[in-house]
Enzyme design. Structure first.
Site: not given
Ligand code: URA
Length: 257
Positions: A103-105, A107, A212
């Site tokens: 997961l992105d930082k 998110a 995104k």
């Protein structure tokens, strides 16, 4: 603990019991230095040494946790400067856990943390099209045409270094890095005052910044992103951000299906 050799190898994710019996019979497995051709050979998980094709297969128990990832934390096992998802776990318990997927930082939401490499491979393999659902807040009001575009398969603009590769290849659509697989988007709430939409998005692949980039492709940039499920595993909404718990037997069986 003592186990049959075929069960030992199946627990370590080397294949199904039938496949394993086959390769034991073919002589691919050694037990304490000897080739054994009997799947029923008893193995002491503490003392005995088992090798498959010359590679040692130590016995370790599998562990499965879900964590509700907070924003601001890296999905990594370690980092010199930044906090990682594994910093929430007590390293003295065991040191072979890792997050399944990323997961992105910025998110939040569901991450499966385990030491089961075979399961991770199955869940992440692009061939398996494991569904993942996200709760997303985007800027702008979602319309039917946006949902249709998601359902059809969006062309995703190239990002960073991908741009150079695509230009070098001189493809017809020089700006599309890839066409996303058809995805589902459901409106939960349209906030007309703030000009924002709350939606649930389900995707079947996991490219870099996928959600995104898909939302950017319909000019509705993501404001907030939270994963709520991965395959059969649902985020336990009673977990506060940064909290984790072990999966139940039922969840483990479901996620392995
Ligand atoms: N899609 C994204 O853009 N980011 C994530 O962290 C997960 C899916």
């Amino acid at each position: 603990m003592k186990l049959r050799l075929d069960k030992y190898l199946a627990d370590m994710g080397l294949g199904t019991r039938t496949e394993i019996k086959e390769f034991i019979k073919k002589g691919f497995v050694t037990w304490n230095g000897e080739i054994v051709k009997k799947p029923e050979q008893k193995v002491d998980t503490q003392k005995d040494r088992v090798f498959y094709h010359g590679i040692e297969i130590p016995y370790h128990t599998m562990e499965y946790y879900m964590i509700n990832k907070p924003a601001g934390v890296l999905t990594a096992t370690e980092d010199k400067r930044q906090k990682t998802i594994l910093d929430f776990f007590d390293h003295s318990i065991r040191n072979d856990l890792f997050p399944v997927g990323r997961l992105d930082k910025d998110a939040e939401g569901l991450l499966l943390i385990t030491n089961d490499g075979a399961l991770a491979h199955k869940l992440l393999s692009p061939k398996n099209h494991i569904p993942k659902r996200y709760f997303v807040i985007v800027s702008g009001i979602i319309e039917q045409q946006d949902m249709d575009a998601f359902a059809k398969g969006l062309f995703i603009p190239a990002y960073g270094k991908e741009k150079q590769k695509i230009e070098q290849k001189k493809e017809t659509d020089r700006f599309a890095a890839f066409q996303a697989m058809p995805a589902k988007m459901k409106i939960l709430f349209l906030d007309k005052e703030k000009k924002q939409s709350h939606v649930e998005i389900q995707i079947y692949e996991g490219k870099f910044h996928q959600i995104k980039r898909m939302c950017q492709a319909i000019s509705k940039p993501v404001i907030y992103l939270k994963r709520i499920s991965m395959g059969n595993l649902e985020l336990d909404h009673s977990l506060k951000l940064g909290e984790y718990r072990a999966l139940t037997e039922e969840e483990i069986n479901n996620v392995r299906k």
